[in-house]
Enzyme design. Structure first.
Site, PDB file in Angstrom:
ATOM      1  CE1 TYR A 103      -3.549  -2.609   1.090  1.00 34.88           C
ATOM      2  CE2 TYR A 103      -2.292  -2.931   3.097  1.00 34.88           C
ATOM      3  CZ  TYR A 103      -3.315  -3.312   2.255  1.00 34.88           C
ATOM      4  OH  TYR A 103      -4.105  -4.378   2.599  1.00 34.88           O
TER       5      TYR A 103
ATOM      6  CB  CYS B 227      15.514 -12.402  -3.693  1.00 35.97           C
ATOM      7  SG  CYS B 227      16.821 -13.072  -2.673  1.00 35.97           S
TER       8      CYS B 227
END
Ligand SMILES: *Cc1c(COP(=O)(O)O)cnc(C)c1O
Length: 421
Positions: A318, A346
């Site tokens: 968000y 990653c």
């Protein structure tokens, strides 16, 4: 206000020093304050008094059973959106007549579970769902108490992923069609109308959108009563926002929200239900992480933490801001440095903050993400095979692990290799 304060230069959760918990539990972990949860719940009950009311905690914001028991013992109801959440509420000792069932896609199995275990009401979101519930209830020989979630088509003025009250959102039934839908419910044998439901979104920082929605609910209450329906409860949803930064945000207080509800709906003789999640849980929890490395890059420095997007996804999902503070308080006036604060996962999206000014910290230090109690642990995953983040509850000078970190052994054992492989 919360109960995460520095004492003698060390961040505490109530009366417990955060490093003491870290030494026992390891990092990262979430820690919740019982006093803050209690205080926030009470703000709502006080704001709605003396109207008859029930504050139903939105479990999806923080669903640990210990937290649900704490709130349930204070008298809170629960707002659940799945069979799993329903079972959590029951496991916390909350009686069925204080549990409301929300959500756009309740399955027949979930309906059966709640009808058999006891339920205060289902908040219906579509006509197919309404017919399915009537069939399930009839087959069980019971009548299901229901409201219809109406979509008032108001702009909640919040992040697009958490706005729910516009006609383009998947939630609820258009308010213009409500009278027709209630008429059909009255004809279905397995359903009994008990009220109206509305929920327009999350992290609202103004009262005006709520007031616009509630004014429409008021009109609808009068119209439906005129049609002969028994509208005795108004479920007004959740959504009141919290300050995520200490300085410049001032969302409305529960007192103002309560006063506005009294003003707009107080004379209807209805029981008021609300479903706050974030305002009760958000500032009641922090995520504590350790610094693995300080990495000096080209033109920017990285703070690499042992917490990652799998533990707290709000920044990557968000673009949310969380204040990040060192657990050992920086002396006033001590130098700061701009860091990109990242986790070990990653993905470039595994970034908590860019160019954030922080006091100088070093490998091995602890930091805390504030306002992480809501939509934090509940959204955690084991992405990158990082064990699910543990949770700790503090009350006064006591603390307990309320969800332990799984061992690697437990984690790996959940997979199985087929015999034929
Ligand atoms: C998410 C949700 C809530 C809680 O929202 P908050 O912003 O956490 O207060 C309440 N009711 C329903 C139906 C929801 O989907």
């Amino acid at each position: 206000m919360d109960h995460f304060l520095y004492r003698n230069g060390i961040l505490h959760a109530e009366d417990v020093a955060i490093p003491e918990i870290a030494a026992q539990v390891g990092t990262p972990f979430y820690v919740y304050s019982a006093a803050t949860l209690t205080r926030h719940y009470r703000l709502f009950t006080e704001a709605l008094s003396p109207m008859p009311h029930l504050v139903c905690f939105a479990i999806k914001s923080l669903s640990n059973i210990a937290v649900l028991k704490l709130l349930g013992d204070l008298g809170a109801g629960m707002d659940v959106v799945s069979g799993g959440e329903y079972l959590r509420a029951k496991a916390a000792g909350v009686p069925g007549d204080r549990i409301v069932f929300s959500g756009v896609g309740k399955t027949r199995d979930e309906m059966r579970l709640a009808l058999e275990g006891g339920i205060r009401q289902f908040n219906l979101e579509s006509e197919p769902e309404m017919r399915a519930l009537s069939e399930v209830a009839t087959a069980l020989g019971v009548v299901a108490p229901v409201t219809v979630r109406v979509n008032p088509d108001v702009d909640a003025k919040t992040h697009a992923k958490i706005a729910t009250g516009k006609s383009e959102n998947k939630f609820g039934i258009p308010i213009a069609r409500a009278r027709e839908v209630y008429a059909e419910i009255a004809r279905l044998p397995g359903l009994r109308v008990v009220g109206i439901d509305v929920h327009i979104g999350s992290q609202l920082t103004e009262l005006a959108p709520f007031e616009a929605a509630f004014a429409k609910v008021r009109e609808l209450t009068l119209a439906l009563r005129g049609d002969g329906h028994d509208i005795r409860r108004l479920d007004l949803g959740g959504g009141l926002g919290i300050p995520y930064t200490r300085s410049n945000e001032a969302p409305p207080l529960p007192t103002d929200y309560g006063a506005m509800i009294k003003r707009t709906l107080g004379d209807l003789g209805c029981e008021i239900e609300i479903e706050p999640g974030r305002l009760i849980s958000g500032n009641s929890g922090v995520l504590v992480a350790g610094v693995i490395y300080v990495k000096n890059g080209e033109g920017r420095d990285f703070l690499i933490l042992d917490a990652a997007m799998n533990d707290l996804v709000r920044p990557s999902m968000y673009d949310a801001h969380h204040d990040i503070v060192p657990v050992a308080e920086a002396a006033p006036g001590s130098p700061t440095q701009a860091f990109d604060v990242v986790g070990p996962v990653c993905e470039t999206g595994d970034t908590f903050a860019k160019a954030r000014d922080l006091p100088l910290v070093a490998a091995g230090d602890l930091v805390a993400f504030r306002s992480a109690g809501a939509y934090g642990a509940v959204m955690a995953s084991e992405y990158n095979s990082r064990p699910l983040v543990p949770e700790v509850l503090v009350r006064g000078d006591q603390f307990a692990v309320i969800r332990a970190r799984p061992s690697f052994d437990e984690m790996l054992k959940r997979d199985s290799i087929p015999e034929w492989l």
